[in-house]
Design a protein around this motif. Structure first.
Motif, PDB file in Angstrom:
ATOM      1  N   GLU A  92     -27.246 -38.582   6.202  1.00 28.18           N
ATOM      2  CA  GLU A  92     -27.021 -37.898   7.606  1.00 28.18           C
ATOM      3  C   GLU A  92     -28.468 -37.551   8.359  1.00 28.18           C
ATOM      4  OE1 GLU A  92     -24.273 -37.935   9.073  1.00 28.18           O
ATOM      5  OE2 GLU A  92     -22.699 -38.762   7.418  1.00 28.18           O
ATOM      6  N   GLU A  95     -30.177 -40.749   9.386  1.00 33.15           N
ATOM      7  CA  GLU A  95     -29.585 -40.868  10.675  1.00 33.15           C
ATOM      8  C   GLU A  95     -30.099 -40.198  11.799  1.00 33.15           C
ATOM      9  OE1 GLU A  95     -27.368 -42.866  13.591  1.00 33.15           O
ATOM     10  OE2 GLU A  95     -28.144 -43.525  11.801  1.00 33.15           O
ATOM     11  N   GLY A 102     -28.159 -37.870  16.072  1.00 30.86           N
ATOM     12  CA  GLY A 102     -27.033 -38.317  15.401  1.00 30.86           C
ATOM     13  C   GLY A 102     -26.467 -37.485  14.322  1.00 30.86           C
ATOM     14  N   GLN A 104     -23.569 -36.826  11.055  1.00 30.78           N
ATOM     15  CA  GLN A 104     -22.130 -36.472  11.132  1.00 30.78           C
ATOM     16  C   GLN A 104     -21.845 -35.178  10.373  1.00 30.78           C
ATOM     17  OE1 GLN A 104     -18.681 -39.156  10.861  1.00 30.78           O
ATOM     18  NE2 GLN A 104     -18.721 -38.238   8.541  1.00 30.78           N
ATOM     19  N   LYS A 126     -19.173 -32.161  21.231  1.00 28.72           N
ATOM     20  CA  LYS A 126     -19.296 -33.353  21.763  1.00 28.72           C
ATOM     21  C   LYS A 126     -19.795 -33.476  23.351  1.00 28.72           C
ATOM     22  CE  LYS A 126     -18.215 -36.498  20.016  1.00 28.72           C
ATOM     23  NZ  LYS A 126     -19.151 -37.098  18.794  1.00 28.72           N
ATOM     24  N   LYS A 131     -23.664 -37.974  20.375  1.00 27.51           N
ATOM     25  CA  LYS A 131     -24.146 -39.148  19.281  1.00 27.51           C
ATOM     26  C   LYS A 131     -23.677 -38.327  17.820  1.00 27.51           C
ATOM     27  CE  LYS A 131     -27.737 -41.336  21.665  1.00 27.51           C
ATOM     28  NZ  LYS A 131     -29.250 -41.850  21.635  1.00 27.51           N
ATOM     29  N   ALA A 132     -23.476 -37.144  18.053  1.00 28.14           N
ATOM     30  CA  ALA A 132     -22.996 -36.595  16.435  1.00 28.14           C
ATOM     31  C   ALA A 132     -21.621 -36.855  16.275  1.00 28.14           C
ATOM     32  CB  ALA A 132     -23.549 -34.981  16.359  1.00 28.14           C
ATOM     33  N   GLY A 133     -21.338 -36.854  14.997  1.00 28.00           N
ATOM     34  CA  GLY A 133     -19.937 -37.230  14.714  1.00 28.00           C
ATOM     35  C   GLY A 133     -19.369 -36.003  14.106  1.00 28.00           C
ATOM     36  N   LEU A 134     -17.905 -35.722  14.077  1.00 27.36           N
ATOM     37  CA  LEU A 134     -17.340 -34.735  13.590  1.00 27.36           C
ATOM     38  C   LEU A 134     -16.333 -35.245  12.541  1.00 27.36           C
ATOM     39  CD1 LEU A 134     -17.208 -32.179  16.576  1.00 27.36           C
ATOM     40  CD2 LEU A 134     -18.125 -31.733  14.315  1.00 27.36           C
ATOM     41  N   LEU A 135     -16.423 -34.766  11.363  1.00 29.55           N
ATOM     42  CA  LEU A 135     -15.411 -35.097  10.549  1.00 29.55           C
ATOM     43  C   LEU A 135     -14.564 -33.968  10.134  1.00 29.55           C
ATOM     44  CD1 LEU A 135     -13.513 -37.223   8.772  1.00 29.55           C
ATOM     45  CD2 LEU A 135     -15.447 -37.065   6.884  1.00 29.55           C
TER      46      LEU A 135
END
Length: 320
Positions: A92, A95, A102, A104, A126, A131-135
């Motif tokens: 991460e 990235e 970016g 996550q 968001k 570009k940043a992911g959330l899980l």
């Protein structure tokens, strides 16, 4: 000091083998692990056998519903989970450096935060950092905190536990209370007030025994020398709970920051019991021995901002 034979085994270990092993061990199934790592099941079986031959131990006992871990597998899993968590964090960070913003962030959450604080923060994250992911994974503390310690989660958002265990640091955002609620057209809505014993006449939606909300429900009735409601629906899903409330005469205790907006728009109403049930401090928890990955650091800043904004407008009381 490692023997020559032990050194040879360590040298021959492959990251893919450990990754596949971890998925099989966690999911309890070769088939599910194959889907998770996007491989065929025969390839997963082959990799597990190669790992067993290299380590000269049996890792899994096969049965009709999947696999069961041997004592060797349990020891191996405990050792490699932190390593795989660090590898994910490294990926991460690289990235984020490559893309500028970016990466996550893996978020664990409890029902106390999943209805308001987390959605507000996730939406703002968001908008600002697309570009940043959330899980996001919702579960109870007994599942989430072990995941945090080994690096499978970056942050846990929800009610701060009294004893999170070693290796965890907690940060308060605001204090919350619980409200007893029902659908707006519930029979109790036609009464100016009701007594605690009146609540026993209806079904109750309660979380699992390990949830702090469940403990408060039990304490509410026992503290008034009343029996625990026997007509129960046990659920940790906020969406399911709201659906049941809307379609039945069930009652539930919800965090006030989740309940108030639904009361204001006429979906729910607060049962006129005139009792405030303390809930606890809402905030976030991190691993104490590691700096958050860049995406997680951005998300933590947004959590603080959302909490501070709500306090400034009187939406929630400050922690403390």
């Amino acid at each position: 000091m490692l023997s020559d034979q032990s050194l040879a085994r360590v040298r021959d270990l492959k990251f893919k083998q450990l990754l596949v092993f971890e998925r099989v061990a966690t999911l309890g199934s070769m088939h599910k692990a194959a889907e998770a790592v996007h491989m065929t099941q025969p390839n997963v079986v082959k990799i597990v056998r190669q790992l067993e031959e290299l380590l000269q131990v049996t890792l899994f006992e096969r049965h009709s519903k999947g696999v069961r871990l041997t004592v060797f597998a349990e020891h191996l899993l405990a050792r490699i989970r932190p390593m795989l968590g660090d590898a994910r964090a490294l990926s991460e960070e690289l990235e984020a450096l490559r893309s500028g913003e970016g990466g996550q962030v893996a978020v664990g959450t409890l029902i106390s935060a999943s209805a308001w604080l987390l959605p507000e923060s996730a939406a703002l994250m968001k908008r600002r950092h697309p570009k940043a992911g959330l899980l996001i994974q919702e579960a109870t503390n007994d599942i989430l905190f072990p995941m945090l310690r080994v690096g499978e989660l970056d942050v846990i958002v929800g009610r701060l536990p009294e004893n999170p265990g070693e290796g965890v640091e907690m940060h308060a955002i605001y204090d919350d209370e619980l409200m007893i609620v029902a659908r707006a057209s519930h029979p109790l809505s036609r009464q100016p007030a009701c007594a605690p014993e009146d609540l026993l006449d209806y079904p109750w939606i309660v979380p699992s025994n390990s949830s702090p909300v469940r403990k408060q429900v039990d304490r509410f009735f026992r503290g008034r020398d009343l029996p625990i409601p026997h007509n129960q629906i046990v659920s940790l899903s906020m969406l399911t709970n709201l659906g049941i409330l809307a379609r039945s005469d069930a009652l539930a205790m919800l965090p006030s920051v989740a309940a108030r907006p639904l009361i204001q728009v006429g979906v729910l109403f607060e049962v006129p019991i005139h009792v405030r049930v303390p809930f606890g401090t809402i905030g976030y928890s991190l691993r104490a021995d590691r700096e958050p990955v860049p995406a997680a650091a951005l998300f933590i800043g947004i959590l603080k901002e959302v909490g501070a904004r709500a306090q400034a407008t009187g939406g929630v009381p400050p922690a403390g």
